[in-house]
Design an enzyme around this catalytic site. Sequence first.
Site, PDB file in Angstrom:
ATOM      1  N   SER A 196       8.573   1.111  49.131  1.00  0.00           N
ATOM      2  CA  SER A 196       8.819   1.837  50.378  1.00  0.00           C
ATOM      3  C   SER A 196      10.219   1.563  50.906  1.00  0.00           C
ATOM      4  O   SER A 196      10.660   2.220  51.836  1.00  0.00           O
ATOM      5  CB  SER A 196       7.774   1.474  51.433  1.00  0.00           C
ATOM      6  OG  SER A 196       7.674   0.092  51.562  1.00  0.00           O
ATOM      7  N   HIS A 209       6.325   7.558  46.232  1.00  0.00           N
ATOM      8  CA  HIS A 209       6.041   6.786  47.445  1.00  0.00           C
ATOM      9  C   HIS A 209       4.854   7.392  48.199  1.00  0.00           C
ATOM     10  O   HIS A 209       4.967   8.439  48.830  1.00  0.00           O
ATOM     11  CB  HIS A 209       7.286   6.754  48.345  1.00  0.00           C
ATOM     12  CG  HIS A 209       7.120   5.927  49.584  1.00  0.00           C
ATOM     13  ND1 HIS A 209       7.756   6.199  50.767  1.00  0.00           N
ATOM     14  CD2 HIS A 209       6.376   4.815  49.812  1.00  0.00           C
ATOM     15  CE1 HIS A 209       7.409   5.301  51.662  1.00  0.00           C
ATOM     16  NE2 HIS A 209       6.579   4.450  51.110  1.00  0.00           N
ATOM     17  N   GLU A 254       6.504  10.989  48.722  1.00  0.00           N
ATOM     18  CA  GLU A 254       7.953  11.166  48.575  1.00  0.00           C
ATOM     19  C   GLU A 254       8.292  10.914  47.103  1.00  0.00           C
ATOM     20  O   GLU A 254       8.034   9.819  46.592  1.00  0.00           O
ATOM     21  CB  GLU A 254       8.717  10.187  49.475  1.00  0.00           C
ATOM     22  CG  GLU A 254       8.567  10.490  50.962  1.00  0.00           C
ATOM     23  CD  GLU A 254       9.309   9.496  51.860  1.00  0.00           C
ATOM     24  OE1 GLU A 254       9.558   9.828  53.027  1.00  0.00           O
ATOM     25  OE2 GLU A 254       9.630   8.376  51.401  1.00  0.00           O
ATOM     26  N   ASN A 261      10.749   6.910  56.680  1.00  0.00           N
ATOM     27  CA  ASN A 261      11.140   5.658  57.341  1.00  0.00           C
ATOM     28  C   ASN A 261      12.539   5.720  57.920  1.00  0.00           C
ATOM     29  O   ASN A 261      12.913   4.908  58.760  1.00  0.00           O
ATOM     30  CB  ASN A 261      11.025   4.479  56.371  1.00  0.00           C
ATOM     31  CG  ASN A 261       9.590   3.976  56.312  1.00  0.00           C
ATOM     32  OD1 ASN A 261       8.817   4.176  57.250  1.00  0.00           O
ATOM     33  ND2 ASN A 261       9.229   3.354  55.210  1.00  0.00           N
TER      34      ASN A 261
HETATM   35  P1  NAI Z   1      -0.537  -5.894  48.467  1.00  0.00           P
HETATM   36  O1  NAI Z   1       0.023  -7.215  48.806  1.00  0.00           O
HETATM   37  O2  NAI Z   1      -1.828  -5.457  49.105  1.00  0.00           O
HETATM   38  O3  NAI Z   1      -0.765  -5.824  46.863  1.00  0.00           O
HETATM   39  C1  NAI Z   1       0.196  -6.189  45.940  1.00  0.00           C
HETATM   40  C2  NAI Z   1      -0.522  -6.656  44.687  1.00  0.00           C
HETATM   41  O4  NAI Z   1       0.432  -6.810  43.651  1.00  0.00           O
HETATM   42  C3  NAI Z   1      -1.211  -7.987  44.850  1.00  0.00           C
HETATM   43  O5  NAI Z   1      -2.556  -7.883  44.423  1.00  0.00           O
HETATM   44  C4  NAI Z   1      -0.417  -8.943  43.948  1.00  0.00           C
HETATM   45  O6  NAI Z   1      -1.232  -9.931  43.337  1.00  0.00           O
HETATM   46  C5  NAI Z   1       0.132  -7.989  42.927  1.00  0.00           C
HETATM   47  N1  NAI Z   1       1.353  -8.429  42.291  1.00  0.00           N
HETATM   48  C6  NAI Z   1       2.410  -9.078  42.848  1.00  0.00           C
HETATM   49  N2  NAI Z   1       3.358  -9.272  41.924  1.00  0.00           N
HETATM   50  C7  NAI Z   1       2.912  -8.738  40.752  1.00  0.00           C
HETATM   51  C8  NAI Z   1       3.438  -8.612  39.445  1.00  0.00           C
HETATM   52  N3  NAI Z   1       4.641  -9.097  39.138  1.00  0.00           N
HETATM   53  N4  NAI Z   1       2.704  -7.980  38.522  1.00  0.00           N
HETATM   54  C9  NAI Z   1       1.491  -7.497  38.808  1.00  0.00           C
HETATM   55  N5  NAI Z   1       0.917  -7.596  40.028  1.00  0.00           N
HETATM   56  C10 NAI Z   1       1.632  -8.215  40.998  1.00  0.00           C
HETATM   57  O7  NAI Z   1       0.629  -4.856  48.714  1.00  0.00           O
HETATM   58  P2  NAI Z   1       0.532  -3.294  49.062  1.00  0.00           P
HETATM   59  O8  NAI Z   1       0.463  -3.123  50.540  1.00  0.00           O
HETATM   60  O9  NAI Z   1      -0.513  -2.681  48.206  1.00  0.00           O
HETATM   61  O10 NAI Z   1       1.988  -2.800  48.635  1.00  0.00           O
HETATM   62  C11 NAI Z   1       2.353  -2.700  47.280  1.00  0.00           C
HETATM   63  C12 NAI Z   1       3.641  -1.892  47.165  1.00  0.00           C
HETATM   64  O11 NAI Z   1       3.466  -0.633  47.807  1.00  0.00           O
HETATM   65  C13 NAI Z   1       4.870  -2.525  47.806  1.00  0.00           C
HETATM   66  O12 NAI Z   1       5.987  -2.192  47.023  1.00  0.00           O
HETATM   67  C14 NAI Z   1       4.950  -1.832  49.153  1.00  0.00           C
HETATM   68  O13 NAI Z   1       6.245  -1.811  49.675  1.00  0.00           O
HETATM   69  C15 NAI Z   1       4.491  -0.436  48.781  1.00  0.00           C
HETATM   70  N6  NAI Z   1       3.954   0.331  49.898  1.00  0.00           N
HETATM   71  C16 NAI Z   1       3.093  -0.242  50.791  1.00  0.00           C
HETATM   72  C17 NAI Z   1       2.589   0.508  51.847  1.00  0.00           C
HETATM   73  C18 NAI Z   1       1.630  -0.108  52.825  1.00  0.00           C
HETATM   74  O14 NAI Z   1       1.417   0.497  53.900  1.00  0.00           O
HETATM   75  N7  NAI Z   1       1.039  -1.262  52.530  1.00  0.00           N
HETATM   76  C19 NAI Z   1       2.966   1.915  52.037  1.00  0.00           C
HETATM   77  C20 NAI Z   1       3.813   2.433  50.996  1.00  0.00           C
HETATM   78  C21 NAI Z   1       4.302   1.658  49.995  1.00  0.00           C
END
Ligand code: NAI
Length: 514
Positions: free
Chosen positions: A123, A144, A156, A194
Site C-alpha cells: 500500500s 493493491h 489499484e 492514499n
Molecule cells: P498481516 O500482518 O495481517 O499479514 C502479513 C502476513 O505475512 C503474516 O501472516 C506474516 O506471517 C506473513 N509474512 C511476513 N513476512 C513474510 C515473508 N517473508 N514470507 C511469507 N510470509 C510473510 O498484514 P496485512 O494487513 O494482511 O498486510 C499485508 C500487506 O498488504 C502489506 O504489504 C500491507 O501494506 C498491504 N495492505 C494492507 C491493507 C490493510 O488494510 N491491512 C490494505 C492494503 C494493503
Amino acid sequence: MSNTLNSAPLLVVGAGIMGVGIAQVAAQAGHAVMLFDAREGAAAEARAKLAKTLEALAAKGKLSAEDVTQILSRIQAINALDAAASVRLVVEAIVEKLDVKRGLFQQLETIVAADCVLATNTSSISVTAIANGLQHPGRLVGMHFFNPVPLMKLVEVVSGLQTEPAVATAIFDLSKVWGKVPVHARSTPGFIVNRIARPYYAETLALLQEQAATPAVLDACLRAAGFRMGPCELMDLIGHDTNFSVTQSVYEANFFDKRFAPSLVQRELVDGGLLGRKSGRGFYDYADGAAAAAAAAATAVAMAAAESMPMPSAELLRVHGQGPLADRFVAVLETAGQTVQCVPASDWLGLEVDGAQLRLSDGRTASQLGAEVAVFDLPLQAGQDLTLAWAPSLRASEAWTATAAHWLVALGFKPQRIADVPGLVVARTLAMLINEAADAVHQGVCTAEGANAAMKLGVNYPAGPFEWLADWNAGAVIGLLDALDAHYRGERYRVSPWLRQHVWQSLTPSVNCS
Ligand code: NAI
C-alpha cells in the site's frame, strides 16, 4: 498476455488479513489457490479461520453450502514455496518492508516460470523499487486491494517504471473477472487513494490547530456534505498511529513537500497514546464501550443547531448570483411571503439583508469582506442534512451576528458558527481534494475517471473529485485556493497547474496570443 490469467493457478504469499481475503476472492472466481506464510502453520490456521467465516456466511444464507465446499477445496495451504513452481500468478501480501518484499520476489524468480506474473499488494512501497534487482522486472505489478478484500471493490493496478503494459492489462482484466473495479495507477507515493485522501484529514487537522471549531462540529459539517464519517471519527477508527504514519510516508516520499506535512495535533495524540477507538480515546472518548461516541457528538451538534425560529424581518432582501442555490433562496423566501429582488449578475452568491451580506465562501474571510458580512460554507446536499459552517466578520456587531444566524435558519440550514477562517470547512476540504486529484492527473498517476472511481470505491466518498469539480467551477476552486494561499502563505495551497489549464481549455472560442 491479456486474459491468460483467468482461472490460472495462483499463489498468495502472506496469510494475514489481506492474503486470506485475496485467496478467498480468487477461489470464489474459480482459481486453484496455494497459500503460503513464513510463519509455520499460519497458512493452515488462516484457511481454517476462513472456513469458519464462510460457514457463518452460509448460515446467514449469503453463500450456499456447496459454494463453501467449492471455495475451500480450491485453497491449499503449503509449507514451502517450491510447491508453487507451476503457478501463473503470485500475489504477495506480506509484511510492508521493501527489503523483505524484494527478497521474496527474487526467491520466487528461482522457483516459478519466467512468464509468471508477480503482483504486490503493497500500500505504500514503490513498485519500481520492489522490482529493482529482479531478472524480469517487467512482470512485477502492483495489485493493491482494500480492506476487507471480499467487500471492497477497488483494485489499484500499479505500474512501476519497468512494468510491462501487457502485465498491467492482464491484472486489470483479471480484477474485473474477480468482480472488482480496477483502476490503473502509476507507482508514485500513496498511489491514488492514499494520496488524494490526504487533505480530508489534513484540512480538519489544520482547522483544529487554529482552534476554528471542535471535532464534533467539523465531523457534523463533513457528514452533512455526504461523507459517511467525519474526518475526526474516521481517524479515530483508522487509528492515529496508522493515519499519521501514512501521512508521514507520503510526506517523506514527496521530499518533504509542505503540501503533505503531517499535523502537530495528530502527533500529540500519537505521542500520548490516544490512538482512537482501539485505545479507548482519540478525538472522542470511547471509554465504557461508547463506540458511537463520535456519531453521538455530531448528532448533538446538529440538534443544537436545528432549533426553528420565525423568519426575521427585513426592509430589503436581495438574492445575489445565480444557479441552484440562488434559486433555492428565492423559493424559500417567496414561500415565506417575502418580497425578494434578484441580482443575478452579482459577483457574489448569497443573501443581502438591509445592506448586510450573507455570502457563500469564496475563500476570503468575512472580516476581509466587510463589517456586516458573514460567510457560509458550500452546501452540498440540498434537502438532506443541512448542517452548515458559517462565520461572521470580526467587526460585526453581536446583534447583527445573531440576526445572520437567524437568516441561515430561515433559509433552511442548521448553522454551525466557527472561527472566521478562509474556505470554512467543506469548501476548503473539497477544493483541496479536487486540487490533489488534479495534480495526480497532471502527473500521469491516473485519469480523472480513475480518480473518481478510486475515491468512491476505495474510501466511500459520496462523489469523485472531478464530479465535484463539474458541479462547482474550476475558476471558483482556483479562487478559493488562491485566497487560502494568500491567507496562510507557503506551499500548502498552491494550485495544480492542471486546474489552471482546465480553465483556459474550457474558454471558447480559442484565443491565440501572438
Ligand atoms: P498481516 O500482518 O495481517 O499479514 C502479513 C502476513 O505475512 C503474516 O501472516 C506474516 O506471517 C506473513 N509474512 C511476513 N513476512 C513474510 C515473508 N517473508 N514470507 C511469507 N510470509 C510473510 O498484514 P496485512 O494487513 O494482511 O498486510 C499485508 C500487506 O498488504 C502489506 O504489504 C500491507 O501494506 C498491504 N495492505 C494492507 C491493507 C490493510 O488494510 N491491512 C490494505 C492494503 C494493503
